[in-house]
Design an enzyme around this catalytic site. Structure first.
Site, PDB file in Angstrom:
ATOM      1  CD  GLU A 169       9.394  -2.429 -13.850  1.00  0.00           C
ATOM      2  OE1 GLU A 169      10.269  -2.410 -12.534  1.00  0.00           O
ATOM      3  OE2 GLU A 169       9.429  -2.987 -14.452  1.00  0.00           O
ATOM      4  CE  LYS A 202      11.006 -11.122 -11.162  1.00  0.00           C
ATOM      5  NZ  LYS A 202      10.150 -10.119 -10.959  1.00  0.00           N
ATOM      6  CB  SER A 254      14.301 -12.204 -13.475  1.00  0.00           C
ATOM      7  OG  SER A 254      15.807 -12.528 -12.653  1.00  0.00           O
ATOM      8  CG  HIS A 309      -9.733   5.903  -2.504  1.00  0.00           C
ATOM      9  ND1 HIS A 309      -9.097   6.776  -1.404  1.00  0.00           N
ATOM     10  CD2 HIS A 309     -10.862   5.282  -2.558  1.00  0.00           C
ATOM     11  CE1 HIS A 309      -9.934   6.959  -1.777  1.00  0.00           C
ATOM     12  NE2 HIS A 309     -10.477   7.371  -2.178  1.00  0.00           N
TER      13      HIS A 309
END
Ligand code: ARG
Length: 443
Positions: free
Chosen positions: A295, A288, A282, A161
């Site tokens: 992804e 970043k 970024s 979970h």
């Protein structure tokens, strides 16, 4: 203005050609040109079968083989000159062959239809793609196994979970991503077995009056058998569907690996540090470092599911035997295979470059809750009923007085999750997969 049907394989039946506006709509050449090597190999085998059945002379066979090899070279080198009338790869190859060897070329299509021809080409493609997929799967499983061996004793919190549950090892977690990929390799091999039958001899739908030597052609192409029913053979795309399903399953499993890596790379988890060579930045935020590759792997599973749905829907309710709808099989199949191969390689590169942060892992392991199950099981060992033990420990946790009996090391030792032995077994399975892939046709 309708044009003449000149150049079409069926031109004699028609007084005028297809509307030019519909030529492009009907053509599959842009996509099925990828089948050219299989179309040529299939035609050579068919021609040899015709010669053995005395439907081609030895000299005619020689010029068909020479011509087809030349066509193959022209297509591979980009020198092939396509014509308006080339509506698919089969038409283009035969048209060019007939230019190179007019008499022999005109005899090649005896006993064959494009319906069984395209089924053959697609089966050859699926066999080759299966080999490539199995070897890419084996390479990723091996990379996961190597990291797992390296981190067989590196403890980390395990989750259910997405809440801390019990300690596990990094190695064990990585192996949990390898197991589904091993099952995927089996799925690919099942798809291969379904593709591994010769459909030639089925003709358009009803076979041929010519004395075709099917078994001989099957042996020539290394097929393990013959399709049994001529109508099914031109209508069946189950083998492609199974391969796309295997690709979708791979993509889903990789999306779960990608998701774990995205989470681990976040400041909140901090379990891994992304190497520059597998991260991106970024354009706006200077600080970043993003896990874009993970992804993308996660996101690309969408394509795979799209392909699977697309072919399922093409097949739904389609009357027997061949229908032109089946031309849509390739636009579902080819990108599914390419997507799976791309994602497997990207995932392998991520895995090879994984760097774990032992301090952050140790921090997570300091949570006493991770050992509450061990405490309850310890009570069970002393004769307490499990429900009673569960209640006692839960109350201690609730009141903030639960004291773990031991740390991650002892907890792992007691549960005996044996990463190293599993990696050893996995390495043997990887070797077997590589062996299988190398004994099957190249892609
Ligand atoms: N291009 C077709 C396909 O990919 C094969 C040709 C069969 N066409 C036909 N009209 N029988 O399915």
């Amino acid at each position: 203005m309708p044009t003449s049907a000149k150049g079409k394989l069926y031109s004699a039946r028609f007084q005028e050609g297809l509307l030019p506006e519909l030529e492009g709509f009907s053509s599959s050449l842009e996509i099925d040109i990828e089948l050219a090597p299989y179309d040529i190999a299939g035609s050579i085998a068919h021609a040899r079968g015709l010669q053995a059945a005395r439907l081609l002379t030895k000299a005619q066979l020689r010029s068909v083989e020479k011509g087809l090899k030349q066509v193959g070279k022209e297509i591979a080198s980009g020198k092939f000159v396509f014509q308006e009338s080339d509506e698919d790869v089969h038409t283009a190859v035969e048209r060019r062959l007939t230019e190179l060897a007019p008499d022999a070329g005109a005899r090649l299509h005896a006993g064959r239809s494009r319906n069984d021809q395209v089924a053959l080409d697609l089966r050859l493609y699926c066999r080759a793609a299966s080999g490539a997929l199995v070897s890419a799967l084996a390479a990723l499983i091996a990379a996961l196994g190597e990291q797992a061996r390296r981190h067989a004793a590196t403890a980390m919190p395990g989750y259910t979970h997405l809440q801390r549950a019990q300690p596990i090892t990094v190695g064990w977690h990585l192996l949990a991503h390898a197991e589904p990929l091993l099952r995927d390799a089996e799925r690919v091999r099942h798809a291969y077995a379904f593709a591994d039958l010769l459909p030639l001899g089925s003709g358009a739908l009803a076979g041929s009056t010519l004395p075709l030597l099917r078994q001989r052609v099957a042996d020539e192409l290394g097929f393990s058998g013959l399709t049994a029913n001529t109508m099914d053979a031109v209508a069946d795309r189950d083998f492609a569907l199974d391969l796309i399903y295997a690709c979708a399953s791979i993509a889903i499993h990789l999306s779960r690996l990608g998701e774990d890596l995205v989470l681990w790379a976040s400041a909140e988890f901090g379990f891994i540090q992304l190497a520059d060579r597998v991260a991106t930045g970024s354009s706006l935020m200077p600080q970043k470092k993003n896990p874009d590759i993970a992804e993308l792997i996660r996101g690309r599973s969408g394509r795979a599911i799209g392909s699977l749905m697309s072919l399922l829907l093409v097949l739904k309710g389609l009357p027997l035997a061949y229908d032109r709808d089946l031309q849509e099989d390739k636009i579902a199949l080819f990108p599914a295979v390419e997507n799976a191969l791309d994602c497997l390689e990207a995932a392998r590169l991520l895995v090879v470059n994984l760097a774990f942060d032992s301090e952050r892992l140790a921090q997570g392991l300091g949570d006493p809750g991770l050992y509450a199950t061990d405490t309850a099981e310890q009570l069970v060992g002393r004769g307490v009923a499990f429900r009673e033990a569960h209640q006692r420990v839960a109350a201690a946790v609730r009141e903030g007085r639960h004291q773990p009996l031991w740390g991650a090391e002892r907890s792992l030792e007691l549960r005996g999750l044996d990463t190293t032995s599993r990696v050893t077994a996995l390495e043997a399975e990887v070797a077997e997969l590589h062996q299988w892939a190398s004994s099957h046709p190249p892609f």
